[in-house]
Write a protein that holds these residues in place. Structure first.
Motif, PDB file in Angstrom:
ATOM      1  N   GLN A   8      37.923  38.632  39.908  1.00 55.77           N
ATOM      2  CA  GLN A   8      36.502  38.296  40.319  1.00 55.77           C
ATOM      3  C   GLN A   8      36.305  36.933  41.191  1.00 55.77           C
ATOM      4  O   GLN A   8      35.603  36.849  42.176  1.00 55.77           O
ATOM      5  CB  GLN A   8      35.629  37.897  39.114  1.00 55.77           C
ATOM      6  CG  GLN A   8      35.489  39.137  37.923  1.00 55.77           C
ATOM      7  CD  GLN A   8      34.801  38.739  36.689  1.00 55.77           C
ATOM      8  OE1 GLN A   8      35.402  37.505  36.239  1.00 55.77           O
ATOM      9  NE2 GLN A   8      33.709  39.221  36.470  1.00 55.77           N
ATOM     10  N   GLU A  11      37.356  38.223  44.511  1.00 52.98           N
ATOM     11  CA  GLU A  11      35.998  38.920  45.101  1.00 52.98           C
ATOM     12  C   GLU A  11      35.247  38.034  45.951  1.00 52.98           C
ATOM     13  O   GLU A  11      34.717  38.335  46.942  1.00 52.98           O
ATOM     14  CB  GLU A  11      35.591  39.647  44.256  1.00 52.98           C
ATOM     15  CG  GLU A  11      34.630  40.842  44.650  1.00 52.98           C
ATOM     16  CD  GLU A  11      35.122  41.654  45.806  1.00 52.98           C
ATOM     17  OE1 GLU A  11      34.460  42.091  46.663  1.00 52.98           O
ATOM     18  OE2 GLU A  11      36.333  42.137  45.486  1.00 52.98           O
ATOM     19  N   LYS A  12      34.986  36.895  45.323  1.00 54.30           N
ATOM     20  CA  LYS A  12      34.040  35.916  45.789  1.00 54.30           C
ATOM     21  C   LYS A  12      34.586  35.283  47.248  1.00 54.30           C
ATOM     22  O   LYS A  12      33.782  35.067  47.986  1.00 54.30           O
ATOM     23  CB  LYS A  12      33.567  34.939  44.933  1.00 54.30           C
ATOM     24  CG  LYS A  12      33.029  34.995  43.433  1.00 54.30           C
ATOM     25  CD  LYS A  12      32.720  33.942  42.754  1.00 54.30           C
ATOM     26  CE  LYS A  12      31.997  34.087  41.443  1.00 54.30           C
ATOM     27  NZ  LYS A  12      30.485  34.264  41.927  1.00 54.30           N
ATOM     28  N   LYS A  15      34.281  37.926  49.740  1.00 51.96           N
ATOM     29  CA  LYS A  15      32.971  38.074  50.430  1.00 51.96           C
ATOM     30  C   LYS A  15      32.495  36.852  51.274  1.00 51.96           C
ATOM     31  O   LYS A  15      31.398  36.822  51.597  1.00 51.96           O
ATOM     32  CB  LYS A  15      32.132  38.341  48.987  1.00 51.96           C
ATOM     33  CG  LYS A  15      32.012  39.536  48.511  1.00 51.96           C
ATOM     34  CD  LYS A  15      31.033  39.576  47.205  1.00 51.96           C
ATOM     35  CE  LYS A  15      31.265  40.959  46.533  1.00 51.96           C
ATOM     36  NZ  LYS A  15      30.215  40.750  45.359  1.00 51.96           N
ATOM     37  N   GLY A  16      33.385  35.872  51.306  1.00 51.95           N
ATOM     38  CA  GLY A  16      32.965  34.848  52.183  1.00 51.95           C
ATOM     39  C   GLY A  16      32.186  33.665  51.326  1.00 51.95           C
ATOM     40  O   GLY A  16      31.627  32.798  51.736  1.00 51.95           O
ATOM     41  N   GLU A  17      32.086  33.949  50.086  1.00 48.83           N
ATOM     42  CA  GLU A  17      31.332  32.757  49.272  1.00 48.83           C
ATOM     43  C   GLU A  17      31.608  31.552  49.425  1.00 48.83           C
ATOM     44  O   GLU A  17      33.229  31.414  49.547  1.00 48.83           O
ATOM     45  CB  GLU A  17      31.229  33.191  47.830  1.00 48.83           C
ATOM     46  CG  GLU A  17      30.077  34.510  47.811  1.00 48.83           C
ATOM     47  CD  GLU A  17      30.068  34.815  46.194  1.00 48.83           C
ATOM     48  OE1 GLU A  17      29.936  33.998  45.300  1.00 48.83           O
ATOM     49  OE2 GLU A  17      29.784  35.950  45.570  1.00 48.83           O
ATOM     50  N   ASN A  18      31.091  30.636  49.446  1.00 52.25           N
ATOM     51  CA  ASN A  18      31.501  29.085  49.219  1.00 52.25           C
ATOM     52  C   ASN A  18      31.983  28.702  48.012  1.00 52.25           C
ATOM     53  O   ASN A  18      31.342  28.322  47.099  1.00 52.25           O
ATOM     54  CB  ASN A  18      30.600  28.288  49.857  1.00 52.25           C
ATOM     55  CG  ASN A  18      31.104  26.733  49.941  1.00 52.25           C
ATOM     56  OD1 ASN A  18      32.423  26.588  50.145  1.00 52.25           O
ATOM     57  ND2 ASN A  18      30.105  25.773  50.040  1.00 52.25           N
ATOM     58  N   VAL A  19      33.396  28.853  47.612  1.00 51.03           N
ATOM     59  CA  VAL A  19      34.014  28.321  46.407  1.00 51.03           C
ATOM     60  C   VAL A  19      34.852  27.104  46.444  1.00 51.03           C
ATOM     61  O   VAL A  19      35.549  26.942  47.485  1.00 51.03           O
ATOM     62  CB  VAL A  19      34.877  29.498  45.730  1.00 51.03           C
ATOM     63  CG1 VAL A  19      34.168  30.765  45.802  1.00 51.03           C
ATOM     64  CG2 VAL A  19      36.018  30.147  46.766  1.00 51.03           C
ATOM     65  N   GLU A  37      42.465  28.565  49.524  1.00 45.47           N
ATOM     66  CA  GLU A  37      41.069  27.852  49.661  1.00 45.47           C
ATOM     67  C   GLU A  37      41.092  26.511  48.518  1.00 45.47           C
ATOM     68  O   GLU A  37      40.322  25.890  48.402  1.00 45.47           O
ATOM     69  CB  GLU A  37      40.133  28.831  49.444  1.00 45.47           C
ATOM     70  CG  GLU A  37      39.792  29.819  50.361  1.00 45.47           C
ATOM     71  CD  GLU A  37      40.608  31.021  50.099  1.00 45.47           C
ATOM     72  OE1 GLU A  37      40.674  31.693  51.045  1.00 45.47           O
ATOM     73  OE2 GLU A  37      41.478  31.152  49.361  1.00 45.47           O
ATOM     74  N   LYS A  57      27.962  20.301  42.977  1.00 40.35           N
ATOM     75  CA  LYS A  57      28.809  21.536  43.286  1.00 40.35           C
ATOM     76  C   LYS A  57      29.307  21.997  42.123  1.00 40.35           C
ATOM     77  O   LYS A  57      29.678  21.431  41.177  1.00 40.35           O
ATOM     78  CB  LYS A  57      29.890  20.878  44.716  1.00 40.35           C
ATOM     79  CG  LYS A  57      29.464  20.742  45.862  1.00 40.35           C
ATOM     80  CD  LYS A  57      30.548  20.312  46.805  1.00 40.35           C
ATOM     81  CE  LYS A  57      30.191  20.049  48.084  1.00 40.35           C
ATOM     82  NZ  LYS A  57      31.271  19.853  49.002  1.00 40.35           N
TER      83      LYS A  57
END
Length: 98
Positions: A8, A11-12, A15-19, A37, A57
């Motif tokens: 999961q 996948e984030k 998708k280019g999500e800011n993690v 990352e 955050k």
């Protein structure tokens, strides 16, 4: 404690999500490979590194198998941070490492 499966989290990232990922393993473990990352803050340094973290955050905590990151999550939640533990740690990570 909030948890997330490694696939999961991957996948984030895809998708280019800011993690915001924090790897709490020791230097030698991280040298063998980490999530690209991820930022590295060894578990023992977490209490002295709160100034590097933003309470506004959300952070995903990672270690080798999930135990140390769980401890980091418990500590950070008690300090008022929003954190999620990645279940299974790097042993379960399906993505690339660097």
């Amino acid at each position: 404690m909030k948890t997330i499966q490694p696939d999961q989290l991957l996948e984030k990232i895809k998708k280019g999500e800011n993690v915001n990922i924090i790897d709490v393993r020791e230097d030698l473990e991280v040298a063998a490979g980490k999530i690209p990352e991820a930022n590295h803050i060894p578990l023992g340094d977490i209490p002295h590194s709160l100034d590097k973290l933003d309470k506004n955050k959300h952070y995903y905590m990672v270690c080798h198998s999930g135990g140390r990151s769980s401890s980091a999550c418990e500590y950070l939640v008690n300090q008022g941070y929003d954190v999620t533990n990645m279940i299974g740690g790097m042993l379960a990570w399906p993505g690339e490492t660097k």
